[in-house]
Design a protein around this motif. Structure first.
Motif, PDB file in Angstrom:
ATOM      1  N   ALA A   2     107.122 111.478  13.869  1.00 45.67           N
ATOM      2  CA  ALA A   2     106.611 110.541  12.857  1.00 45.67           C
ATOM      3  C   ALA A   2     105.107 110.363  13.021  1.00 45.67           C
ATOM      4  N   GLN A   3     104.484 109.988  11.926  1.00 45.01           N
ATOM      5  CA  GLN A   3     103.040 109.719  11.912  1.00 45.01           C
ATOM      6  C   GLN A   3     102.701 108.626  12.936  1.00 45.01           C
ATOM      7  N   PRO A   4     101.741 108.891  13.860  1.00 45.64           N
ATOM      8  CA  PRO A   4     101.378 107.837  14.808  1.00 45.64           C
ATOM      9  C   PRO A   4     100.775 106.621  14.087  1.00 45.64           C
ATOM     10  N   LYS A   5     101.119 105.430  14.579  1.00 45.44           N
ATOM     11  CA  LYS A   5     100.679 104.205  13.886  1.00 45.44           C
ATOM     12  C   LYS A   5     100.001 103.253  14.843  1.00 45.44           C
ATOM     13  N   THR A   6      99.132 102.426  14.295  1.00 45.68           N
ATOM     14  CA  THR A   6      98.538 101.349  15.087  1.00 45.68           C
ATOM     15  C   THR A   6      99.498 100.165  15.100  1.00 45.68           C
ATOM     16  N   ILE A   7      99.281  99.268  16.035  1.00 45.60           N
ATOM     17  CA  ILE A   7     100.112  98.056  16.108  1.00 45.60           C
ATOM     18  C   ILE A   7     100.019  97.256  14.807  1.00 45.60           C
ATOM     19  N   VAL A   8      98.851  97.268  14.194  1.00 43.40           N
ATOM     20  CA  VAL A   8      98.676  96.516  12.941  1.00 43.40           C
ATOM     21  C   VAL A   8      99.577  97.105  11.855  1.00 43.40           C
ATOM     22  N   GLU A   9      99.587  98.432  11.755  1.00 44.08           N
ATOM     23  CA  GLU A   9     100.436  99.088  10.741  1.00 44.08           C
ATOM     24  C   GLU A   9     101.917  98.809  11.001  1.00 44.08           C
ATOM     25  N   LYS A  10     102.296  98.797  12.282  1.00 41.08           N
ATOM     26  CA  LYS A  10     103.715  98.550  12.601  1.00 41.08           C
ATOM     27  C   LYS A  10     104.131  97.133  12.203  1.00 41.08           C
ATOM     28  N   ILE A  11     103.301  96.163  12.580  1.00 42.46           N
ATOM     29  CA  ILE A  11     103.647  94.776  12.238  1.00 42.46           C
ATOM     30  C   ILE A  11     103.671  94.616  10.716  1.00 42.46           C
ATOM     31  N   TRP A  12     102.711  95.225  10.067  1.00 41.65           N
ATOM     32  CA  TRP A  12     102.636  95.135   8.603  1.00 41.65           C
ATOM     33  C   TRP A  12     103.931  95.638   7.964  1.00 41.65           C
ATOM     34  N   GLU A  13     104.336  96.828   8.361  1.00 46.46           N
ATOM     35  CA  GLU A  13     105.538  97.435   7.758  1.00 46.46           C
ATOM     36  C   GLU A  13     106.783  96.595   7.996  1.00 46.46           C
ATOM     37  N   GLN A  14     106.820  95.942   9.154  1.00 45.94           N
ATOM     38  CA  GLN A  14     108.003  95.118   9.468  1.00 45.94           C
ATOM     39  C   GLN A  14     108.054  93.833   8.641  1.00 45.94           C
ATOM     40  N   HIS A  15     106.964  93.519   7.934  1.00 42.62           N
ATOM     41  CA  HIS A  15     106.921  92.239   7.226  1.00 42.62           C
ATOM     42  C   HIS A  15     106.733  92.373   5.724  1.00 42.62           C
ATOM     43  N   GLN A  16     106.813  93.605   5.216  1.00 44.92           N
ATOM     44  CA  GLN A  16     106.656  93.802   3.774  1.00 44.92           C
ATOM     45  C   GLN A  16     107.922  93.361   3.039  1.00 44.92           C
ATOM     46  N   VAL A  17     107.766  92.360   2.179  1.00 47.09           N
ATOM     47  CA  VAL A  17     108.895  91.881   1.388  1.00 47.09           C
ATOM     48  C   VAL A  17     108.942  92.622   0.060  1.00 47.09           C
ATOM     49  N   HIS A  18     107.754  92.924  -0.470  1.00 48.23           N
ATOM     50  CA  HIS A  18     107.687  93.508  -1.810  1.00 48.23           C
ATOM     51  C   HIS A  18     106.401  94.296  -1.958  1.00 48.23           C
ATOM     52  N   GLN A  19     106.525  95.466  -2.555  1.00 54.46           N
ATOM     53  CA  GLN A  19     105.342  96.289  -2.807  1.00 54.46           C
ATOM     54  C   GLN A  19     105.330  96.699  -4.262  1.00 54.46           C
ATOM     55  N   GLU A  20     104.163  96.710  -4.851  1.00 55.11           N
ATOM     56  CA  GLU A  20     104.059  97.070  -6.254  1.00 55.11           C
ATOM     57  C   GLU A  20     102.706  97.720  -6.489  1.00 55.11           C
ATOM     58  N   GLU A  21     102.709  98.756  -7.280  1.00 53.92           N
ATOM     59  CA  GLU A  21     101.454  99.476  -7.590  1.00 53.92           C
ATOM     60  C   GLU A  21     100.390  98.500  -8.111  1.00 53.92           C
ATOM     61  N   GLY A  22      99.200  98.608  -7.579  1.00 48.38           N
ATOM     62  CA  GLY A  22      98.084  97.801  -8.090  1.00 48.38           C
ATOM     63  C   GLY A  22      98.067  96.369  -7.613  1.00 48.38           C
ATOM     64  N   LYS A  23      98.958  96.033  -6.693  1.00 51.13           N
ATOM     65  CA  LYS A  23      99.005  94.668  -6.180  1.00 51.13           C
ATOM     66  C   LYS A  23      98.913  94.693  -4.667  1.00 51.13           C
ATOM     67  N   PRO A  24      98.499  93.569  -4.070  1.00 45.62           N
ATOM     68  CA  PRO A  24      98.624  93.484  -2.610  1.00 45.62           C
ATOM     69  C   PRO A  24     100.114  93.471  -2.256  1.00 45.62           C
ATOM     70  N   ASP A  25     100.420  93.602  -0.980  1.00 45.48           N
ATOM     71  CA  ASP A  25     101.820  93.496  -0.548  1.00 45.48           C
ATOM     72  C   ASP A  25     102.197  92.029  -0.404  1.00 45.48           C
ATOM     73  N   LEU A  26     103.477  91.745  -0.628  1.00 42.68           N
ATOM     74  CA  LEU A  26     103.972  90.404  -0.326  1.00 42.68           C
ATOM     75  C   LEU A  26     104.482  90.443   1.121  1.00 42.68           C
ATOM     76  N   LEU A  27     103.820  89.674   1.970  1.00 45.17           N
ATOM     77  CA  LEU A  27     104.052  89.755   3.409  1.00 45.17           C
ATOM     78  C   LEU A  27     104.817  88.526   3.892  1.00 45.17           C
ATOM     79  N   TYR A  28     105.850  88.747   4.694  1.00 47.29           N
ATOM     80  CA  TYR A  28     106.605  87.606   5.222  1.00 47.29           C
ATOM     81  C   TYR A  28     105.844  86.962   6.379  1.00 47.29           C
TER      82      TYR A  28
END
Lengths: 473, 193
Positions: A2-28
């Motif tokens: 898998a693509q190596p990730k930073t801790i920031v990317e890992k935490i981010w991915e674990q908290h994405q509630v909703h993603q939509e083109e052209g919008k920020p992510d909805l983060l828990y």
């Protein structure tokens, strides 16, 4: 692989509630800390729209900014009192746990979160306070938000956030004796400026960072915002886990071991890419003192105050001239020739037990200079109690320091702890902005050891030579 | 929140970099529990002396900027504390648009939440606006829809803004109501966590 990730990317991915083109992510948001100053309008907003607090169990409140530090139960300022009462009634109304002024857990929000084990690796943590970056010391993604965002988190337990860029601040080598985490972060901001972190989350890496205690890591991450970064964090390791074990809100027994496994997996992968990297050598860092009106305006204790005439850009010249004028300093003056009338040891940057121990070590058996008023304000009631158990309060009081109750106090002078106009303070806090510690007050940011030494000498002095001197009677 | 599409107004030039939120609204005014009424405290110690008399040498106190609605300032505007009282005070004072080469992250977000348009222009463009604003009663038009700033003397510049922020400002949206339409997804996330 898998693509190596930073801790920031890992935490981010674990908290994405909703993603939509052209919008920020909805983060828990896992943990929402609140205090009396930036929350009242958010609760009022909820009431006006008939909304409620989604997860009071993920929300925790305390009182810190306004609280008196002499007798905490006597709030002379009626407006401060009203703000504290408003927090209490809001927490009652929405069922939010509150460590109020009478509670044994009360303290600065960024001191008690870690102390209670609420702050944990991998969590998303927010608070209506820019120094929320402190909690990044545990490998949490923690950042300050405004009151509208406080309201948004209260109502939804989420925030709209664009994925941040990542900045690796790599600190090689080892800090010398008498050189502290505070000197390190000041030196970093002094070198790269107050806006080099804007738009980034900083990850602090390197041998010097690994060698820091949790309290020292908190000092570093705390001041990420002074470099412009909303968040700064450190990959968690055994130092982190040892600190958290047996804390009240940390997982217990087998759950703790399982948590540690997950926390270890957060570490930035080998080969993961950052958007930017800077490196600094810890061996070369000296004790720092700020001379101007932002934290980037800092120099080693051995240096002289800068000369605007030596700068080429008119904007830079003006900025230095204005700062020197406000600070009442001359160009090229040695910083060690500057005398102080006040010393403040406290704030979310430097008010933990380790900070107080180190400052007490410097003043033990010595006396505060007669021209200096010196204050120690522990970060929490718990810190205060632990320090008293060790007799630190006695050391400070015998030296002539005032030993106060827990709160933000003179860091931002919202309570009665204010520096008078034109007077100068050696302060362990995080901001030397104009008027920060009182209208017209002149703030110099330093480490707890340097502040303690300045209290004794009545001027700035290199604590490394100072501690080598025999104890004076 | 009032929508903002195109705004024409007089520029106030505040030629300083790193203006922090402690200067925009000093801490003694953060104790109120309301959102309104902070304009009187904006830049308090720069605007008023210790006796509360307006300082003649501060730009906001000059007659020609009395009805100004656009603040132009130096780099890294709004750094420091997260206090939303800063945009509340700017908004209450009458500013609708702030132009600078760069903004601090938290402040930028706080502006958008309060219907203030933060515009990032290039350093030389900001310098032009600062200079013209100091010389005359200087009106410019800020067009959010087309992401442009222009005057009637030939100045024209474009700016970028995240699409979501643009939409929020154009429509005057309350983003909590948008988020609450996703409540089911939040619940699902919580159950999975």
């Amino acid at each position: 692989m898998a693509q190596p990730k930073t801790i920031v990317e890992k935490i981010w991915e674990q908290h994405q509630v909703h993603q939509e083109e052209g919008k920020p992510d909805l983060l828990y948001i896992d943990l929402h800390l609140i205090h009396e100053v930036t929350s009242p309008q958010a609760f009022e907003g909820l009431r006006m729209k008939g909304r409620t607090v989604r997860r009071p169990d993920r929300t925790f409140a305390t009182m810190d900014h306004n609280v008196p530090t002499i007798n905490q139960l006597v709030v002379n300022d009626p407006i401060s009192k009203k703000q504290m009462e408003t927090l209490k009634s809001n927490c009652d109304e929405f069922g939010i746990p509150l460590a109020d002024i009478t509670h044994p857990d009360q303290g600065i929000v960024h001191v008690i979160g870690p102390e209670l084990g609420l702050t944990q690796p991998g969590k998303t943590i927010v608070c209506g306070d820019s120094h929320t970056s402190t909690h990044g010391a545990f490998g949490a993604l923690a950042f300050g938000i405004g009151t509208s965002e406080v309201e948004h988190v209260l109502a939804t337990q989420t925030l709209w956030q664009a994925p941040p860029k990542t900045l690796n601040v790599k600190v090689n080598g080892k800090l010398g004796t008498g050189v502290t985490a505070k000197d390190l972060i000041l030196a970093i901001i002094g070198k790269y400026g107050v806006r080099f972190g804007t738009g980034y989350v900083i990850e602090y890496t390197g041998a010097a960072i690994r060698n820091l205690t949790m309290e020292e890591r908190m000092t570093v991450c705390n001041m990420s915002i002074e470099a412009g970064a909303r968040a700064g964090l450190i990959t968690p390791d055994d130092t982190t886990f040892d600190y958290l074990r047996d804390r009240r809100h940390a997982p217990k027994g087998a759950d703790f071991d399982r948590a540690v496994e997950e926390w270890r997996a957060l570490a930035t992968d080998e080969g993961a890419e950052y958007d930017a990297t800077v490196e600094i050598n810890a061996d070369q860092v000296e004790p720092q003192v700020t001379w101007g009106t932002n934290p980037g305006m800092c120099i080693p204790i051995s240096a002289n105050v800068p000369d605007p005439a030596s700068k080429e850009k008119p904007g830079e010249k003006d900025e230095i001239s204005r700062a020197l004028d406000y600070m009442g300093l001359e160009a090229n003056q040695p910083i060690s020739s500057v005398s102080v009338e006040h010393v403040f040891i406290g704030s979310c940057t430097n008010s933990r037990l380790g900070d107080l121990r180190k400052a007490a070590g410097v003043v033990r058996g010595k006396k505060v200079n007669p021209n200096v008023t010196a204050l120690v304000v522990p970060g929490s009631k718990t810190v205060k109690a632990e320090a008293e158990k060790e007799g630190l309060d006695v050391i400070f009081k015998q030296a002539g320091f005032q030993w106060r109750e827990a709160g933000c106090s003179m860091c931002l002078a919202m309570n009665d702890d204010v520096i008078p106009p034109g007077e100068r303070c050696a302060s362990t806090s995080n901001r030397n902005f104009e008027g920060r510690q009182g209208n017209g007050a002149r703030t110099h940011l330093v480490s707890p050891e340097m502040a303690a030494a300045a209290a004794v000498e009545g001027r700035f002095v290199d604590v490394r030579t100072f501690t080598a001197q025999p104890v004076q009677s | 929140m009032e929508p903002i599409r195109t705004h024409k107004g007089v520029v106030t030039p505040l030629n300083r970099a790193n203006v922090d939120t402690d200067q925009i609204i000093p801490k003694q005014f953060l104790k109120r529990i309301e959102r309104q009424g902070f304009g009187q405290f904006l830049f308090y110690h720069w605007r008023f002396d210790d006796d509360g008399i307006p300082r003649k040498d501060f730009v906001l106190n000059e007659d020609k900027y009395e009805n100004s609605t656009i603040l132009v300032a130096g780099d890294n505007f709004g750094c420091g504390s997260s206090r939303e009282h800063a945009p509340w005070s700017l908004e209450d004072y009458g500013f609708k648009v702030i132009i600078a080469p760069s903004f601090a992250d938290i402040f930028y977000n706080n502006c958008v939440k309060n219907g203030i348009l933060p515009v990032e222009l290039k350093e030389d463009e900001v310098e032009t606006l600062l200079k013209k604003g100091a010389e005359q009663i200087y009106s410019i038009t800020v067009d959010l829809e087309n992401q442009s700033v222009r005057d009637d003397q030939g100045f024209e510049a474009s700016f970028s803004i995240p699409g979501y922020h643009k939409e929020m400002l154009l429509n005057g949206w309350d983003d909590i109501s948008i988020t609450l339409t996703l409540e089911e997804k939040i619940t699902q996330f919580e159950q999975g966590a």
